[in-house]
Design a protein around this motif. Sequence first.
Motif, PDB file in Angstrom:
ATOM      1  N   ALA A 124       0.832  -1.210   0.000  1.00  0.00           N
ATOM      2  CA  ALA A 124       0.000   0.000   0.000  1.00  0.00           C
ATOM      3  C   ALA A 124       0.864   1.257   0.000  1.00  0.00           C
ATOM      4  O   ALA A 124       0.552   2.240  -0.696  1.00  0.00           O
ATOM      5  CB  ALA A 124      -0.931  -0.006   1.219  1.00  0.00           C
ATOM      6  N   ASP A 125       1.953   1.248   0.765  1.00  0.00           N
ATOM      7  CA  ASP A 125       2.865   2.396   0.770  1.00  0.00           C
ATOM      8  C   ASP A 125       3.493   2.601  -0.602  1.00  0.00           C
ATOM      9  O   ASP A 125       3.668   3.744  -1.052  1.00  0.00           O
ATOM     10  CB  ASP A 125       3.976   2.198   1.803  1.00  0.00           C
ATOM     11  CG  ASP A 125       3.475   2.257   3.235  1.00  0.00           C
ATOM     12  OD1 ASP A 125       2.420   2.872   3.474  1.00  0.00           O
ATOM     13  OD2 ASP A 125       4.153   1.683   4.113  1.00  0.00           O
ATOM     14  N   TYR A 126       3.855   1.511  -1.245  1.00  0.00           N
ATOM     15  CA  TYR A 126       4.447   1.598  -2.588  1.00  0.00           C
ATOM     16  C   TYR A 126       3.484   2.293  -3.543  1.00  0.00           C
ATOM     17  O   TYR A 126       3.869   3.208  -4.282  1.00  0.00           O
ATOM     18  CB  TYR A 126       4.793   0.197  -3.101  1.00  0.00           C
ATOM     19  CG  TYR A 126       5.102   0.139  -4.578  1.00  0.00           C
ATOM     20  CD1 TYR A 126       6.340   0.544  -5.072  1.00  0.00           C
ATOM     21  CD2 TYR A 126       4.135  -0.307  -5.486  1.00  0.00           C
ATOM     22  CE1 TYR A 126       6.618   0.499  -6.434  1.00  0.00           C
ATOM     23  CE2 TYR A 126       4.407  -0.370  -6.840  1.00  0.00           C
ATOM     24  CZ  TYR A 126       5.645   0.043  -7.317  1.00  0.00           C
ATOM     25  OH  TYR A 126       5.906   0.004  -8.665  1.00  0.00           O
ATOM     26  N   HIS A 127       2.230   1.873  -3.535  1.00  0.00           N
ATOM     27  CA  HIS A 127       1.245   2.518  -4.409  1.00  0.00           C
ATOM     28  C   HIS A 127       1.033   3.974  -3.984  1.00  0.00           C
ATOM     29  O   HIS A 127       0.862   4.853  -4.837  1.00  0.00           O
ATOM     30  CB  HIS A 127      -0.074   1.748  -4.365  1.00  0.00           C
ATOM     31  CG  HIS A 127      -0.025   0.419  -5.053  1.00  0.00           C
ATOM     32  ND1 HIS A 127       0.413   0.265  -6.353  1.00  0.00           N
ATOM     33  CD2 HIS A 127      -0.356  -0.832  -4.613  1.00  0.00           C
ATOM     34  CE1 HIS A 127       0.342  -1.009  -6.698  1.00  0.00           C
ATOM     35  NE2 HIS A 127      -0.110  -1.700  -5.651  1.00  0.00           N
ATOM     36  N   GLY A 128       1.074   4.232  -2.677  1.00  0.00           N
ATOM     37  CA  GLY A 128       0.869   5.591  -2.192  1.00  0.00           C
ATOM     38  C   GLY A 128       1.956   6.539  -2.627  1.00  0.00           C
ATOM     39  O   GLY A 128       1.675   7.653  -3.107  1.00  0.00           O
ATOM     40  N   ILE A 129       3.211   6.142  -2.495  1.00  0.00           N
ATOM     41  CA  ILE A 129       4.303   7.037  -2.869  1.00  0.00           C
ATOM     42  C   ILE A 129       4.319   7.281  -4.372  1.00  0.00           C
ATOM     43  O   ILE A 129       4.619   8.382  -4.833  1.00  0.00           O
ATOM     44  CB  ILE A 129       5.671   6.509  -2.367  1.00  0.00           C
ATOM     45  CG1 ILE A 129       6.715   7.637  -2.380  1.00  0.00           C
ATOM     46  CG2 ILE A 129       6.148   5.322  -3.176  1.00  0.00           C
ATOM     47  CD1 ILE A 129       8.040   7.257  -1.711  1.00  0.00           C
ATOM     48  N   ARG A 130       3.946   6.273  -5.129  1.00  0.00           N
ATOM     49  CA  ARG A 130       3.879   6.465  -6.589  1.00  0.00           C
ATOM     50  C   ARG A 130       2.751   7.416  -6.960  1.00  0.00           C
ATOM     51  O   ARG A 130       2.924   8.299  -7.816  1.00  0.00           O
ATOM     52  CB  ARG A 130       3.703   5.121  -7.298  1.00  0.00           C
ATOM     53  CG  ARG A 130       4.985   4.282  -7.360  1.00  0.00           C
ATOM     54  CD  ARG A 130       4.837   3.107  -8.307  1.00  0.00           C
ATOM     55  NE  ARG A 130       4.495   3.571  -9.649  1.00  0.00           N
ATOM     56  CZ  ARG A 130       3.898   2.835 -10.574  1.00  0.00           C
ATOM     57  NH1 ARG A 130       3.541   1.597 -10.299  1.00  0.00           N
ATOM     58  NH2 ARG A 130       3.648   3.327 -11.758  1.00  0.00           N
ATOM     59  N   ASP A 131       1.609   7.234  -6.336  1.00  0.00           N
ATOM     60  CA  ASP A 131       0.460   8.093  -6.658  1.00  0.00           C
ATOM     61  C   ASP A 131       0.740   9.558  -6.306  1.00  0.00           C
ATOM     62  O   ASP A 131       0.430  10.462  -7.093  1.00  0.00           O
ATOM     63  CB  ASP A 131      -0.785   7.614  -5.907  1.00  0.00           C
ATOM     64  CG  ASP A 131      -1.326   6.290  -6.439  1.00  0.00           C
ATOM     65  OD1 ASP A 131      -0.934   5.899  -7.560  1.00  0.00           O
ATOM     66  OD2 ASP A 131      -2.124   5.657  -5.725  1.00  0.00           O
ATOM     67  N   VAL A 132       1.315   9.797  -5.141  1.00  0.00           N
ATOM     68  CA  VAL A 132       1.537  11.168  -4.682  1.00  0.00           C
ATOM     69  C   VAL A 132       2.695  11.827  -5.421  1.00  0.00           C
ATOM     70  O   VAL A 132       2.619  12.990  -5.815  1.00  0.00           O
ATOM     71  CB  VAL A 132       1.778  11.200  -3.161  1.00  0.00           C
ATOM     72  CG1 VAL A 132       2.160  12.606  -2.703  1.00  0.00           C
ATOM     73  CG2 VAL A 132       0.541  10.711  -2.416  1.00  0.00           C
ATOM     74  N   SER A 133       3.785  11.080  -5.614  1.00  0.00           N
ATOM     75  CA  SER A 133       4.986  11.662  -6.213  1.00  0.00           C
ATOM     76  C   SER A 133       4.943  11.719  -7.730  1.00  0.00           C
ATOM     77  O   SER A 133       5.597  12.561  -8.347  1.00  0.00           O
ATOM     78  CB  SER A 133       6.216  10.865  -5.782  1.00  0.00           C
ATOM     79  OG  SER A 133       6.219   9.573  -6.392  1.00  0.00           O
ATOM     80  N   GLY A 134       4.202  10.784  -8.330  1.00  0.00           N
ATOM     81  CA  GLY A 134       4.210  10.668  -9.788  1.00  0.00           C
ATOM     82  C   GLY A 134       5.416   9.927 -10.317  1.00  0.00           C
ATOM     83  O   GLY A 134       5.616   9.846 -11.535  1.00  0.00           O
ATOM     84  N   CYS A 135       6.231   9.357  -9.430  1.00  0.00           N
ATOM     85  CA  CYS A 135       7.441   8.632  -9.839  1.00  0.00           C
ATOM     86  C   CYS A 135       7.117   7.164 -10.128  1.00  0.00           C
ATOM     87  O   CYS A 135       6.353   6.535  -9.389  1.00  0.00           O
ATOM     88  CB  CYS A 135       8.502   8.700  -8.748  1.00  0.00           C
ATOM     89  SG  CYS A 135       9.085  10.364  -8.360  1.00  0.00           S
TER      90      CYS A 135
END
Length: 317
Positions: free
Chosen positions: A206-217
């Motif tokens: 879930a954190d992995y998806h979260g950081i990607r969604d927020v950062s766009g990376c």
Amino acid sequence: MKVVLAPMEGLVDDVMRDILTRLGGVDLCVSEFIRVTSTLLPVKMFRRMVPELEQGAQTHAGTPVRVQLLGSDPACMADNAARAAELGAPAIDLNFGCPAPTVNRHRGGAVLLDEPELIHAIVAAVRAAVPRRIPVTAKMRLGYSDKSPAFDCARAIEAAGAAELTVHARTKVEGYRPPAHWDWLARIRETVSLPLTANGEVWSLADYHGIRDVSGCDTVMIGRGLVAMPDLGRQIRAANLGEPVAPMSWAELMPWVVDFYRQCYAKAPDNKYPVARLKQWLGLMKRTYAEAEQTFAMIKTETDAARLGERLQLLAA
């Protein structure tokens, strides 16, 4: 959508890199930093810190390992980068993010984030010293105590010729205390055009998806999260492919723990290193596995490396 194993001094060494990349889901590793001061380091230092250089700069799983350097002298950093390249480093990574007080006192790591001009000089000198085919990359934090220099530092790294940038989404002063400021990664990504890797506070799928969604990376670097949940990379890869995967059980993981200890013991059978490394790993895995805490309790008073290995084998049987 790559997963990069973070360079964490004293935690993610060659043995940990071997275990985590063989478990799967890790696309790239960055070595622990090699400290550069005022001399050209001997070849044996590079090979001790990054033994994978002896096998094509790859782990046994075939995962590439970049060589990371830390220092503040542009010319000396350039000389050592050239040596690392000669030894087979597939890329040179520059550390502008280490928060360790001892490192910072000696003008290394995150303390340089208050000096974007010096960061530019270091990256430019290293870029000029290594063949063009070898990428020069960098890792930084959002700043030392103030986040506002982050944009200048990122622009300096890009202007100096870096191919990629990883940003840990906290300042040095914030250390590893949550939260990580993933929104700042998005702001930096809009400031520079070079590929950005997101890093900080990824402990789960879930954190992995979260950081990607927020950062766009698309690319995410993970350190303690992969150590605490060793199959997290495999879970991420399966999710990205749309395939179901069950998290590893403690029983499935125990043979890997035994292998980790075996390799640590082989490196240093007559000192405290293998005992300390096992207890360190179990301490982090408590976050994911209740059994890790139970195992730790069973072996925490053991100080003899050979006896501990025997006890661990019995626990895994």
